[in-house]
Design a protein around this motif. Structure first.
Motif, PDB file in Angstrom:
ATOM      1  N   LYS A   1      67.201  26.925 -71.190  1.00 43.93           N
ATOM      2  CA  LYS A   1      67.877  27.104 -69.903  1.00 43.93           C
ATOM      3  C   LYS A   1      67.040  26.553 -68.742  1.00 43.93           C
ATOM      4  O   LYS A   1      67.530  25.770 -67.923  1.00 43.93           O
ATOM      5  CB  LYS A   1      68.182  28.596 -69.674  1.00 43.93           C
ATOM      6  N   SER A   2      65.774  26.975 -68.692  1.00 41.91           N
ATOM      7  CA  SER A   2      64.925  26.484 -67.603  1.00 41.91           C
ATOM      8  C   SER A   2      64.721  24.977 -67.713  1.00 41.91           C
ATOM      9  O   SER A   2      64.724  24.258 -66.709  1.00 41.91           O
ATOM     10  CB  SER A   2      63.568  27.188 -67.626  1.00 41.91           C
ATOM     11  N   THR A   3      64.578  24.512 -68.943  1.00 44.56           N
ATOM     12  CA  THR A   3      64.391  23.080 -69.146  1.00 44.56           C
ATOM     13  C   THR A   3      65.578  22.304 -68.582  1.00 44.56           C
ATOM     14  O   THR A   3      65.410  21.288 -67.906  1.00 44.56           O
ATOM     15  CB  THR A   3      64.211  22.785 -70.653  1.00 44.56           C
TER      16      THR A   3
ATOM     17  N   PHE B   1      63.846  28.737 -58.376  1.00 45.15           N
ATOM     18  CA  PHE B   1      62.966  28.771 -59.547  1.00 45.15           C
ATOM     19  C   PHE B   1      62.894  30.149 -60.195  1.00 45.15           C
ATOM     20  O   PHE B   1      62.910  31.178 -59.521  1.00 45.15           O
ATOM     21  CB  PHE B   1      61.541  28.360 -59.139  1.00 45.15           C
ATOM     22  N   GLN B   2      62.767  30.121 -61.526  1.00 44.96           N
ATOM     23  CA  GLN B   2      62.523  31.371 -62.242  1.00 44.96           C
ATOM     24  C   GLN B   2      61.165  31.928 -61.819  1.00 44.96           C
ATOM     25  O   GLN B   2      61.015  33.122 -61.598  1.00 44.96           O
ATOM     26  CB  GLN B   2      62.544  31.118 -63.761  1.00 44.96           C
ATOM     27  N   TYR B   3      60.174  31.043 -61.693  1.00 50.27           N
ATOM     28  CA  TYR B   3      58.845  31.451 -61.241  1.00 50.27           C
ATOM     29  C   TYR B   3      58.466  30.647 -59.998  1.00 50.27           C
ATOM     30  O   TYR B   3      57.865  29.581 -60.104  1.00 50.27           O
ATOM     31  CB  TYR B   3      57.800  31.210 -62.344  1.00 50.27           C
TER      32      TYR B   3
ATOM     33  N   LEU C   1      70.546  28.589 -60.080  1.00 48.55           N
ATOM     34  CA  LEU C   1      69.721  29.797 -59.948  1.00 48.55           C
ATOM     35  C   LEU C   1      69.172  30.154 -61.314  1.00 48.55           C
ATOM     36  O   LEU C   1      69.928  30.533 -62.203  1.00 48.55           O
ATOM     37  CB  LEU C   1      70.560  30.964 -59.419  1.00 48.55           C
ATOM     38  N   ASP C   2      67.856  30.020 -61.470  1.00 50.64           N
ATOM     39  CA  ASP C   2      67.265  30.281 -62.779  1.00 50.64           C
ATOM     40  C   ASP C   2      66.698  31.693 -62.835  1.00 50.64           C
ATOM     41  O   ASP C   2      65.660  31.974 -62.251  1.00 50.64           O
ATOM     42  CB  ASP C   2      66.164  29.240 -63.066  1.00 50.64           C
ATOM     43  N   GLU C   3      67.381  32.570 -63.548  1.00 50.54           N
ATOM     44  CA  GLU C   3      66.944  33.960 -63.739  1.00 50.54           C
ATOM     45  C   GLU C   3      66.579  34.618 -62.415  1.00 50.54           C
ATOM     46  O   GLU C   3      65.543  35.271 -62.301  1.00 50.54           O
ATOM     47  CB  GLU C   3      65.732  34.019 -64.682  1.00 50.54           C
ATOM     48  N   THR C   4      67.412  34.407 -61.421  1.00 44.25           N
ATOM     49  CA  THR C   4      67.124  34.976 -60.105  1.00 44.25           C
ATOM     50  C   THR C   4      67.142  36.502 -60.156  1.00 44.25           C
ATOM     51  O   THR C   4      66.543  37.169 -59.321  1.00 44.25           O
ATOM     52  CB  THR C   4      68.140  34.426 -59.083  1.00 44.25           C
TER      53      THR C   4
HETATM   54 MG    MG Z   1      63.732  30.261 -68.442  1.00 41.90          MG
END
Ligand code: MG
Ligand code: ADP
Lengths: 251, 489
Positions: A42-44, A86-88, A171-174
Motif C-alpha cells: 500500500k505505501s509503496t 505520509f504514513q510516517y 492518505l496513507d494510514e492517516t
Molecule cells: Mg504502509
C-alpha cells in the motif's frame, strides 16, 4: 482522474518486485479506499504515485487526467495536484512549520505560473485552516514534525493538504496512532475537502476510519495486486471475516 | 586532561558550482612591482604616507618573516605559494581621496551594484525602520568610501581606514596594533604585519554605544593581488560595537592569497560583536582558481566582564584556514563563536576557534555548523583551554556536521586542556546526512530539490543565523542556498 494500468514496479536497488500487475481507476469526486494486510504494498503504491525514485516502474502506466505521469519528478507531480499524506511524516529540524508551508505553497504556485502569496493572504489562509483542524498556533512555530505527537503529525499532514488544495489526495494510514477525537477531527478535515473535481484515496487496514470517511469504492490490495473491488460493504465484510477468506478466494 | 577525538566521514558526491559574482572591473590600477622585498615594504609604507615608526614596525616584521616557515598542520592541501609571484600593493587610480560618491569611479559603483551592496547613502537612509549601516568599502587595498563618518564622530566613535588611523591617531594605533596578534604570532600574521595595505580601524570610547552597525565589504579585484587587510577594533570601558564584514570576489584563474589580521580589544564591561559573511570565489568545477584564505582573527577580552562574540558564515574560498579566537583575560569575561562553514566542489575548509580561559569565572560558548557537499573537505578544529588561575572556567561546545552526498568529508578535531580542576568543559558533536526521506518529503510538497536542500540546510544552521544582525541574516540564508546549488547530481 486516475487510471493505473497493469502496473509492475520494483525496488530500484535490489530489483524486488512489489507491485505486480495492479489495475485501479479512481474518478473525480470519488473516495476510494485501499485496504490490505501489512506488507501488501500500500505505501509503496503511494510512493510510486508520487514519483519516489527508489522504485522503478517496469511495465504498465499511470494516467492522471488522461496523461502518463511516469516521466514527471515528484515536485512536478505535486504542482499538478498530487498530494500524499505520509504514513510516517518526516521531521525537518530547524524549519518552522509555518515557513515550510509558505515555501511549499509558493513553490507550487511558481511551478504553475501563479504569483506568490502575499504575507497577509498566506497568514489568513493558514490561520483559518489551522483553526478548522484545532491546531494550536504555537505548533506552527515549531520545526515541522519535530517532537510532534502522533496526532499532531497527522493533523499537520491534513493542514498541508488543505492549504495546498490538491486534486488527488492520497492518505496513507492517516488513522494510525489517532485516538477517536483526533480521528474525527482529521476525518472532518478530509471530508471538508471533498469536491466534484477532487479524488481521494484512503489507505488503511482498519475499517474504523471508513465510518467517518465513507468510501465510494473499496479495493483490496494483496501482494501488489488489487484482488477484489467493491463498495463500502466490502470494508465491513473484511472487518467481520478478516482478509483470509478473500485472499483464499483470489488464490 | 587532554582529549583528542576525530570523527571522519568519507563520502562521495558529484559537484557543480556556479560562482555568481565572477566578473572583473576594468579600472586602471596602480601596482607595486611583483614580489616581496624590503623595497616593496618601503614602497607600501611610502604610498600610505606613513610615519617612520610604522615603517620600522613593518620592516621588523618582514625580517622576522624571512626566518619563518609555512605551517603544514591544517587539513588543507594546495600547491606551494610563490610569495615572489604576487603583487603586494594595488590601488584603484581614482582612489586618491574621493570626497563623495560623485567622485568615485562609476565602474566601481557598478561592480558594487551587481553585488547588491547598499553603498549609496540615500539607499541606506531610505531604509525606513532598518538600522542604518555605515559602509567602509574596501576595493582592493584602498578604502574608497566612508559614509556616516561625521555622525559617528559626534558620538566619539572613530571609524576609518587603518592607513588613515596610522596618520591621524598614531597614539591609539601604536598602543593597540599587534597587542592581540603579536607580530610573530604565525607565518601569515607576520607576513601581514610587513605588507598590510588596508582595513578598518574602530575606536569606541568609554561608555559609548556605537549608534549604528559598522559594515565593511571587501572585494578582491586586481589579478594576482594578495590581500593583506588589517583591522583593529577597540571598545573602551562599557562601550559596545557591532561590526559586520562581507566579501565577494570575481572569478580567477590563479589562486589568490588572502592573509588578513583582525584584532579586537574589549576593556572592562565592553562588548564587541564581529560578524562575517564571506563569499569569495571557491574555485571552478575542477578545483582551479579561487581564494586562499589564511586569516588570523583574535579578540582580547582584556577587561573584567567584557564580552566578544564572533559569528561567521563561510561559503567561499578554495582554501580556508581560519580560527577566530578569544582570549578571556578579564575576570567574568565571555567569548562566543558561532560558525557556519559551507564547502562544496573542491573546497577545503579548516576552521574553528580557540577559547583561552585565563581569568576567573570566564565562560565561552561554541556553536559550529559545518556543511560539506561535492568532494569538499570540512574540518572543525577547536581549542578550549583553562589556565591554572582560571577558576570556574566554563565552556560549552556543540559541533554539528551535515553531509550532502557521499564524496565529501566532515572532520571534528577538538583540543581540550584544563589546568584547573574547577573548569567545566562540555563538548557535543553530531554528524548527519540530509536523508532521502527528508528530500522526498519536500519534493512531494512541490519544493524542488535545490530549494529543498537550501531549506533543510537553513534549518540546520538556524541557531547561528539567529546570531547575525537582521540585514545579514537574510543575505546569509540566500548565500547558503547559492553556494549549495548543484550539490546534488
Ligand atoms: Mg504502509
Ligand atoms: N525501499 C524498500 N526497500 C526494501 N523493502 C521495501 C522497500 N519498500 C517496500 N519494501 C517491501 O515491500 C513490501 C510492501 O511494503 P509496503 O508498501 O510498506 O506495505 P504496506 O504499506 O502495505 O504495509 C514490504 O515487504 C516491504 O518490506
Amino acid at each position: 482522474m486516475l487510471e493505473i494500468k497493469n502496473l509492475h514496479a520494483r525496488i530500484a536497488e535490489d530489483g524486488t518486485e512489489i507491485i505486480r500487475g495492479l489495475n485501479l481507476t479512481v474518478k473525480a469526486g470519488e473516495v476510494a479506499a485501499i485496504m490490505g494486510p501489512n506488507g501488501s504494498g500500500k505505501s509503496t503504491l503511494s510512493y510510486i504515485l508520487s514519483g519516489r525514485e527508489d522504485y522503478e516502474v517496469t511495465e504498465g502506466d499511470i494516467l492522471y487526467n488522461g496523461e502518463s505521469i511516469l516521466e514527471l519528478d515528484p515536485a512536478e507531480r505535486a504542482a499538478r495536484g498530487i498530494f500524499l499524506a505520509f504514513q510516517y511524516p518526516v521531521e525537518i529540524p530547524g524549519v518552522a512549520t509555518m515557513q515550510f508551508l509558505k515555501v511549499a505553497m509558493n513553490e507550487q504556485r511558481k511551478a504553475r505560473g501563479e504569483a506568490e502569496l502575499t504575507t497577509p493572504d498566506f497568514m489568513r489562509r493558514v490561520k483559518e485552516a489551522a483553526a478548522e483542524l484545532k491546531i494550536n498556533p504555537d505548533m506552527l512555530k515549531r520545526p515541522l514534525n519535530v517532537g510532534f505527537s502522533g496526532g499532531e503529525k497527522k493533523r499537520a499532514e491534513i493542514l498541508q493538504m488543505a492549504l495546498l488544495e490538491p486534486k488527488l489526495c492520497v492518505l496513507d494510514e492517516t488513522d494510525s496512532g489517532l485516538d477517536i477525537d483526533a480521528l474525527k477531527i482529521v476525518a472532518d478535515g478530509v471530508n471538508a475537502l471533498k469536491s466534484p473535481d477532487r479524488a481521494t484515496i484512503v489507505i488503511t487496514h482498519y475499517q474504523r476510519l471508513l465510518d467517518y470517511i465513507v468510501p465510494d469504492t473499496v479495493h483490496v490490495l494483496y501482494k501488489g495486486q488489487i484482488i477484489r473491488t467493491g463498495d463500502k460493504d466490502l470494508a465491513l465484510e473484511l472487518e467481520a471475516n478478516g482478509y483470509a477468506d478473500i485472499i483464499g478466494q483470489a488464490a | 586532561m587532554a582529549a583528542v577525538q576525530e570523527t571522519i566521514d568519507q563520502v562521495r558526491q558529484i559537484d557543480v558550482d556556479q560562482y555568481k559574482y565572477g566578473f572583473e572591473t576594468a579600472i586602471e590600477v596602480e601596482k607595486a612591482p611583483k614580489g616581496l622585498s624590503e623595497e616593496i615594504v618601503r614602497f607600501i609604507s611610502a604610498k600610505k604616507q606613513e610615519p617612520e615608526w610604522m615603517l620600522e614596525w613593518r620592516l621588523d616584521a618582514y625580517r622576522r618573516w624571512l626566518t619563518m616557515e609555512e605551517p603544514t598542520w591544517a587539513r588543507v592541501d594546495y600547491p606551494k605559494i610563490d610569495f615572489n609571484d604576487i603583487y603586494y600593493y594595488a590601488a584603484p587610480k581614482s582612489a586618491s581621496g574621493p570626497k563623495s560618491l560623485d567622485e568615485v569611479d562609476p565602474e566601481l559603483l557598478k561592480t558594487y551594484e551587481k553585488l547588491g551592496i547598499p553603498l549609496k547613502e540615500q539607499e541606506i537612509l531610505a531604509g525606513v525602520e532598518k538600522p542604518r549601516v555605515a559602509v567602509d568599502a574596501v576595493f582592493d587595498s584602498v578604502s574608497v568610501v566612508t559614509t556616516f563618518k561625521k555622525e559617528l564622530a559626534k558620538a566619539g566613535v572613530i571609524f576609518m581606514s587603518i592607513s588613515e588611523a596610522v596618520r591621524e591617531h598614531p597614539e591609539l594605533v601604536k598602543k593597540y596594533l599587534g597587542s592581540v596578534v603579536p607580530v610573530t604570532d604565525n607565518y601569515y600574521a607576520t607576513l601581514n604585519s610587513a605588507v598590510f595595505t588596508d582595513g578598518s580601524f574602530v575606536f569606541v570610547p568609554k561608555g559609548v554605544r556605537c549608534p549604528m552597525e559598522l559594515s565593511t565589504y571587501f572585494r578582491i579585484n586586481e589579478k594576482n593581488t594578495g590581500q593583506f587587510e588589517r583591522t583593529l577594533i577597540i571598545a573602551e570601558e562599557g562601550a559596545y560595537v557591532s561590526y559586520l564584514e562581507g566579501c565577494t570576489a570575481p572569478q580567477r584563474d590563479e589562486n589568490q592569497l588572502h592573509a588578513a589580521v583582525v584584532e579586537l580589544v574589549a576593556l572592562d564591561d565592553a562588548e564587541i560583536k564581529y560578524s562575517t559573511v564571506q563569499n569569495w570565489f571557491p574555485g571552478d568545477k575542477q578545483g582551479k582558481g579561487g581564494i586562499y584564505n589564511f586569516v588570523t582573527k583574535r579578540g582580547d577580552c582584556r577587561g573584567d566582564r567584557s564580552k566578544i562574540s564572533w559569528t561567521q558564515v563561510e561559503t567561499g574560498s578554495a582554501i580556508t584556514w581560519k580560527y577566530p579566537s578569544c582570549i578571556l583575560r578579564g575576570d567574568d569575561s565571555r567569548g562566543e563563536f558561532y560558525s557556519i562553514a559551507v564547502s562544496n566542489g573542491h573546497q577545503q575548509v579548516d576552521s574553528g576557534t580557540k577559547m583561552i580561559h585565563l581569568g576567573k569565572n570566564t565562560s565561552s560558548r561554541i556553536i559550529s555548523k559545518g556543511i560539506a557537499a561535492g568532494v569538499s573537505q570540512n574540518t572543525y578544529r577547536g581549542q578550549v583551554s583553562a589556565h591554572r588561575k582560571a577558576t570556574n572556567a566554563r565552556n560549552f561546545t556543540q559541533c554539528d556536521s551535515l553531509l550532502i552526498g557521499d564524496r565529501c568529508g566532515a572532520h571534528t578535531v577538538p583540543y581540550i586542556e584544563a589546568k584547573n580542576s574547577s573548569a567545566q568543559f562540555e563538548h557535543e558533536a553530531t554528524t548527519s546526512k540530509i536523508s532521502e526521506d527528508q528530500l522526498f518529503y519536500c519534493l512531494q510538497r512541490g519544493i524542488p530539490e535545490e530549494a529543498a536542500i537550501a531549506l533543510i540546510v537553513n534549518g540546520f544552521v538556524k541557531e547561528v543565523i539567529q546570531e547575525l544582525p537582521m540585514e545579514f541574516a537574510v543575505e546569509a540564508q540566500k548565500l547558503i542556498g547559492i553556494s549549495l546549488e548543484g550539490s546534488v547530481g
